[in-house]
Design a protein around this motif. Sequence first.
Motif, PDB file in Angstrom:
ATOM      1  N   ALA A  25       0.825  -1.209   0.000  1.00 30.65           N
ATOM      2  CA  ALA A  25       0.000   0.000   0.000  1.00 30.65           C
ATOM      3  C   ALA A  25       0.857   1.255   0.000  1.00 30.65           C
ATOM      4  N   PHE A  26       1.911   1.286   0.812  1.00 29.44           N
ATOM      5  CA  PHE A  26       2.768   2.465   0.833  1.00 29.44           C
ATOM      6  C   PHE A  26       3.543   2.606  -0.476  1.00 29.44           C
ATOM      7  N   ARG A  27       3.892   1.492  -1.085  1.00 32.36           N
ATOM      8  CA  ARG A  27       4.601   1.555  -2.362  1.00 32.36           C
ATOM      9  C   ARG A  27       3.679   2.055  -3.476  1.00 32.36           C
ATOM     10  N   ASP A  28       2.432   1.571  -3.498  1.00 28.15           N
ATOM     11  CA  ASP A  28       1.520   1.888  -4.604  1.00 28.15           C
ATOM     12  C   ASP A  28       0.747   3.183  -4.391  1.00 28.15           C
ATOM     13  N   GLY A  29       0.489   3.547  -3.135  1.00 30.67           N
ATOM     14  CA  GLY A  29      -0.188   4.797  -2.825  1.00 30.67           C
ATOM     15  C   GLY A  29      -1.709   4.719  -2.913  1.00 30.67           C
ATOM     16  N   ALA A  30      -2.353   5.770  -2.451  1.00 31.08           N
ATOM     17  CA  ALA A  30      -3.807   5.924  -2.492  1.00 31.08           C
ATOM     18  C   ALA A  30      -4.092   7.411  -2.300  1.00 31.08           C
ATOM     19  N   THR A  31      -5.356   7.788  -2.377  1.00 31.91           N
ATOM     20  CA  THR A  31      -5.729   9.174  -2.116  1.00 31.91           C
ATOM     21  C   THR A  31      -6.050   9.315  -0.637  1.00 31.91           C
ATOM     22  N   VAL A  32      -5.290  10.161   0.042  1.00 36.90           N
ATOM     23  CA  VAL A  32      -5.435  10.309   1.495  1.00 36.90           C
ATOM     24  C   VAL A  32      -5.522  11.800   1.830  1.00 36.90           C
ATOM     25  N   PRO A  33      -6.728  12.352   1.921  1.00 33.04           N
ATOM     26  CA  PRO A  33      -6.860  13.762   2.325  1.00 33.04           C
ATOM     27  C   PRO A  33      -6.371  13.957   3.755  1.00 33.04           C
ATOM     28  N   ALA A  34      -6.067  15.185   4.108  1.00 33.77           N
ATOM     29  CA  ALA A  34      -5.683  15.482   5.485  1.00 33.77           C
ATOM     30  C   ALA A  34      -6.824  15.127   6.426  1.00 33.77           C
ATOM     31  N   ARG A  35      -6.469  14.599   7.570  1.00 31.91           N
ATOM     32  CA  ARG A  35      -7.483  14.243   8.555  1.00 31.91           C
ATOM     33  C   ARG A  35      -8.160  15.501   9.107  1.00 31.91           C
ATOM     34  N   HIS A  36      -9.406  15.335   9.537  1.00 27.92           N
ATOM     35  CA  HIS A  36     -10.130  16.401  10.214  1.00 27.92           C
ATOM     36  C   HIS A  36      -9.975  16.196  11.721  1.00 27.92           C
ATOM     37  N   VAL A  37      -9.645  17.240  12.436  1.00 28.40           N
ATOM     38  CA  VAL A  37      -9.405  17.155  13.876  1.00 28.40           C
ATOM     39  C   VAL A  37     -10.404  18.036  14.609  1.00 28.40           C
ATOM     40  N   HIS A  38     -11.076  17.456  15.611  1.00 31.83           N
ATOM     41  CA  HIS A  38     -12.072  18.194  16.379  1.00 31.83           C
ATOM     42  C   HIS A  38     -11.837  17.995  17.864  1.00 31.83           C
ATOM     43  N   ALA A  39     -11.785  19.095  18.607  1.00 29.91           N
ATOM     44  CA  ALA A  39     -11.687  19.036  20.060  1.00 29.91           C
ATOM     45  C   ALA A  39     -13.078  18.790  20.637  1.00 29.91           C
ATOM     46  N   ILE A  40     -13.175  17.804  21.513  1.00 32.82           N
ATOM     47  CA  ILE A  40     -14.448  17.442  22.125  1.00 32.82           C
ATOM     48  C   ILE A  40     -14.403  17.804  23.607  1.00 32.82           C
ATOM     49  N   GLN A  41     -15.427  18.537  24.078  1.00 30.51           N
ATOM     50  CA  GLN A  41     -15.516  18.852  25.494  1.00 30.51           C
ATOM     51  C   GLN A  41     -16.940  18.645  25.962  1.00 30.51           C
ATOM     52  N   SER A  42     -17.078  17.865  27.035  1.00 34.17           N
ATOM     53  CA  SER A  42     -18.384  17.618  27.627  1.00 34.17           C
ATOM     54  C   SER A  42     -18.198  17.654  29.143  1.00 34.17           C
ATOM     55  N   GLY A  43     -18.664  18.714  29.758  1.00 33.87           N
ATOM     56  CA  GLY A  43     -18.401  18.893  31.175  1.00 33.87           C
ATOM     57  C   GLY A  43     -16.909  19.068  31.397  1.00 33.87           C
ATOM     58  N   ASN A  44     -16.355  18.268  32.285  1.00 32.97           N
ATOM     59  CA  ASN A  44     -14.920  18.328  32.544  1.00 32.97           C
ATOM     60  C   ASN A  44     -14.123  17.396  31.639  1.00 32.97           C
ATOM     61  N   ALA A  45     -14.801  16.596  30.837  1.00 31.41           N
ATOM     62  CA  ALA A  45     -14.125  15.634  29.970  1.00 31.41           C
ATOM     63  C   ALA A  45     -13.661  16.317  28.683  1.00 31.41           C
ATOM     64  N   ARG A  46     -12.440  16.009  28.291  1.00 30.06           N
ATOM     65  CA  ARG A  46     -11.885  16.572  27.055  1.00 30.06           C
ATOM     66  C   ARG A  46     -11.273  15.456  26.224  1.00 30.06           C
ATOM     67  N   GLY A  47     -11.532  15.515  24.929  1.00 24.01           N
ATOM     68  CA  GLY A  47     -10.965  14.526  24.027  1.00 24.01           C
ATOM     69  C   GLY A  47     -10.770  15.126  22.647  1.00 24.01           C
ATOM     70  N   THR A  48     -10.310  14.283  21.736  1.00 25.45           N
ATOM     71  CA  THR A  48     -10.089  14.692  20.355  1.00 25.45           C
ATOM     72  C   THR A  48     -10.696  13.649  19.432  1.00 25.45           C
ATOM     73  N   ALA A  49     -11.401  14.098  18.419  1.00 28.71           N
ATOM     74  CA  ALA A  49     -11.940  13.193  17.402  1.00 28.71           C
ATOM     75  C   ALA A  49     -11.212  13.446  16.083  1.00 28.71           C
ATOM     76  N   LEU A  50     -10.752  12.383  15.462  1.00 28.74           N
ATOM     77  CA  LEU A  50     -10.124  12.461  14.146  1.00 28.74           C
ATOM     78  C   LEU A  50     -11.021  11.760  13.139  1.00 28.74           C
ATOM     79  N   ILE A  51     -11.247  12.402  12.007  1.00 25.92           N
ATOM     80  CA  ILE A  51     -12.002  11.803  10.910  1.00 25.92           C
ATOM     81  C   ILE A  51     -11.026  11.600   9.768  1.00 25.92           C
TER      82      ILE A  51
END
Length: 315
Positions: A25-51
């Motif tokens: 796969a790395f040799r042949d390649g594919a179409t890979v757009p930049a990932r989308h990054v979103h900060a998630i906050q709910s109350g005191n909880a914090r996380g990150t979502a990547l699409i």
Amino acid sequence: MRLIDTEQTRDALTFDAVIPALRDAFRDGATVPARHVHAIQSGNARGTALIMPAWSERGYFGVKIINIFPENTHQGLPGLHATYNLYSATTGVPIAQVDGDVVTAYRTAGAAALGADYLARADAGTLLIVGSGRIAGLVAQAMRAVRPIRRVLVWNVRPAGAGRLAEQLRAQGFDAQATEDLEGAARQADIISCATLSTVPLIRGAWLRPGVHLDLIGSFTPDMRETDTACFDGTTVYVDTDEAPTKSGDLLSAFEAGVLTREAIQGDLHQLTTGERPGRRDDREITVFKAVGSALEDLTLATLVYESVGGQADA
């Protein structure tokens, strides 16, 4: 749409199949757009979502959503959770859902082993694993597929986790032991593999002996770090993809400290697999592989799983 459960996903993914599939796969390649990054906050909880989307000429289009909540460790939960949906790239029809957690773990450990196949010494026999989570638990198996790993040392910020992983590795036939002496273990290792969500340096450049290979596969955001900047001073640095220099806290810190420039990075997995870059050049060279993960890897393994149960791109 076919639902492929955890057991079926895991059964399809052996490193004897995963590593060659990633190499192709790395040799042949594919179409890979930049990932989308979103900060998630709910109350005191914090996380990150990547699409993370990707599609290939083989007719597959896939999207992974991965949620990173580092504080989960205090609740006895994994820090990462993922789902993966696979579609036809020619019609957009949903064709399968694959266990995203299993895919993420196997592709990360598999890419680490792929990098080590070009960058670790051929006789590398002692592996230090830093971390004890889902991905860390697969590193020894993956590295054994490309190098003669005989001895495994395990360190974790919480010693009980290192003890559990060492016990699991002994059951798999490794000479494995937990350690609380990270510096001493690092100075013995032929390969050091860091698979943590740390935001503070764990491995010091002063601990790296000639010939060691440093594998950094845990941190993948600018505020995560597994090393001090000395690990990049005078060492030979490779990355998984060109996203790494923009996402990795380890690399960004080294750039800021002036011990590494982007131009000094020797290459990536595409260049290694095509032979455009040489990989390790001698037995005393200190090599570093910094990975932040790629949707190409997820697509490759999801496709491997789907086809293992008889699926086809336009089925």
